[in-house]
Design an enzyme around this catalytic site. Structure first.
Site, PDB file in Angstrom:
ATOM      1  N   GLY A   1       0.851  -1.191   0.000  1.00 29.22           N
ATOM      2  CA  GLY A   1       0.000   0.000   0.000  1.00 29.22           C
ATOM      3  C   GLY A   1       0.869   1.216   0.000  1.00 29.22           C
ATOM      4  CB  THR A   2       3.660   1.907  -0.235  1.00 29.16           C
ATOM      5  OG1 THR A   2       3.929   0.533  -0.231  1.00 29.16           O
ATOM      6  CG2 THR A   2       4.960   2.668  -0.215  1.00 29.16           C
ATOM      7  CB  THR A   3       3.633   6.611   2.637  1.00 26.49           C
ATOM      8  OG1 THR A   3       2.309   6.336   3.030  1.00 26.49           O
ATOM      9  CG2 THR A   3       3.801   8.067   2.275  1.00 26.49           C
TER      10      THR A   3
END
Lengths: 229, 264
Positions: A29-31
């Protein structure tokens, strides 16, 4: 409705036990984020890898080395980005031997672009390539889904980035020093993790300069900002 | 130097008992009759010069090129079979374009030379190919690098040089070149020197008429490989011709014909 069905999206729903889809594709998903400063770059990422709503790895390392002073931040499909990073690392290795000097960050970014663009229908990989080279100092390049290559003073990516566009645009100033960049990265990722369900865990950062790569780690309970503590 | 192959020279895939591949050595012979090519690597760039024999007065000027540009910053001068060398030039152009596309930067001279050397070497490995009957000089001045000069011969061997000669009279030309102090030599001086050497070694009675083709890649040309400006070339040719005429006169005046003429 799909969401209410205890068997989920499993085609053999009536045969298997209910629960999360553990064999599905792992996504990040990540940032992710990278900022350039005079002597190098600061890169950072969260640490959540999810398969649907199940967090497959809550302490993953999304900052991957492709050469001594060139790293990439990976977002999208975990498998795809690992494979792409491995390929680029392989090509860069041979290239640096052929030219007998450390490769340019521009070269690494170009290789990422070639792989992502030429396989755009098969991959889901959105990458930020950042590092330091003797010729041009610190540089940040972004290679999003379609395979564009664009150099930026700073870059944010992943699902969490959408929640912090306003914040990063307001906070960024040209000519920041290393410490300011570190604060900028950790604050921004923190805000994204607090709003984005697919981002979370800890913040991993790396500072790349001519002297080497320094890794930093901010545990989940020490984040600069977490809403509703 | 030439020994009869006695059966070991029929194919490029046969070694002789004393470890030689005669076909490759014979390929090198093809170059010895061809016009001289000289390259000099100077402090501020590289210069290439070729003695082009005029085969027929009907040939249009400039259509018998012996120096080609590869990827903007590199030049390839050839001696030997021109058609064979064209293949090397074309391959060089592909390599340069490919490198730029993969690595987003200009191909360094050393990399180009090594790639072409590998290419030439390939043709010494297979029975159904013959080796290239030519040698090339590769001049490079890439934006992030230094001036470089490489030579590739038919065996596929590649070295970097301060100065290199291929073609006829190369031994004599080499001894002329050995007198140069390369640490201070500039491209403008090199142009005159190459012209001087080529004119000096050209034997009017034995060799055909020729024209001089010269190119450079230097600070003045912004590191791009291009023809030496016409006035510079003309003045160099005039200097070379005058010097040759003067030396001939001096040696005529001397009683001892073998005395070496005074040179600048």
């Amino acid at each position: 409705m799909e969401g209410l069905n205890p068997y989920g999206s499993n085609p053999k729903g009536y045969l298997s036990t209910p629960g999360p889809d553990r064999n599905g594709e792992h996504m990040m998903g990540t940032t992710i984020m990278a900022v350039e400063f005079k002597g190098g770059v600061v890169i950072g990422a969260d640490s959540r890898t999810s398969t649907g709503s199940y967090v497959a790895n809550r302490v993953s390392d999304k900052l991957t080395k492709v050469h001594d002073r060139i790293y990439c931040c990976r977002s999208g499909s975990a498998a795809d980005t690992q494979a792409v990073a491995d390929m680029v690392s392989y090509y860069l290795d041979m290239h640096s031997v052929e030219i007998d000097s450390p490769p340019l960050v521009k070269t690494a970014a170009n290789l990422f672009k070639m792989v992502v663009y030429n396989n755009k229908d098969r991959l889901m990989a959105s990458i930020i390539c950042a590092g330091w080279d003797p010729k041009n100092g610190g540089q940040v390049y972004q290679v999003p889904l379609g395979g564009t290559l664009v150099r930026q003073p700073f870059a944010v990516g992943g699902s969490g980035s959408t929640y912090i566009f306003g914040l990063v645009d307001a906070t960024f100033k040209k000519g920041m020093e290393q410490k300011e960049c570190e604060a900028f990265v950790s604050k921004s990722i923190s805000h994204a993790m607090s709003r984005d369900g697919s981002s979370g865990g800890v913040i991993r950062m790396a500072i790349i300069t001519k002297d080497g790569v320094e890794r930093k780690f901010i545990p989940g309970d020490k984040l600069p900002f977490m809403k509703d503590e | 130097m030439s020994a009869t192959g006695s059966g070991y020279d029929l194919s490029v895939t046969t070694f002789s008992p004393d470890g030689r591949v005669f076909q490759v050595e014979y390929a090198a012979k093809a170059i010895e009759k061809s016009g001289t090519s000289i390259g000099i690597r100077c402090k501020d760039g590289v210069v290439l010069g070729v003695e082009k024999a005029i085969v027929s007065k009907m040939i249009m000027n400039e259509s018998n090129r012996r120096i080609y540009t590869v990827g903007i910053h590199n030049g390839i001068a050839l001696s030997g079979f021109a058609a064979d060398a064209r293949q090397i030039v074309n391959r060089g152009r592909e390599e340069a374009a490919n490198y730029k596309s993969y690595y987003a930067s200009v191909i360094p001279g050393k990399v180009l030379a090594n790639r072409l050397a590998g290419f030439v070497h390939l043709y010494t490995l297979y029975w159904y190919y013959r080796p290239f009957g030519c040698a090339v000089l590769i001049a490079s001045y890439s934006p992030q690098g230094e001036p470089e000069l490489h030579q590739i011969d038919p065996s596929g061997v590649c070295h970097a040089y301060h100065a290199a000669v291929i073609g006829k009279n190369k031994e004599a030309a080499k001894s002329e070149l050995e007198r140069i102090d390369f640490s201070t030599f500039t491209c403008r001086e090199a142009i005159r020197e190459i012209a001087r050497i080529i004119y000096k070694l050209h034997d009017e009675s034995k060799d055909e008429d020729f024209t001089l083709e010269m190119t450079w890649a230097c600070e003045e040309s912004k590191k791009k490989h291009e023809r030496v400006p016409a006035e510079l070339l003309e003045s160099a040719v005039k200097y070379a011709k005058d010097l040759k005429a003067k030396e001939e006169q001096d040696s005529d005046d001397d009683d001892d014909d073998d005395a070496p003429p005074a040179s600048t």
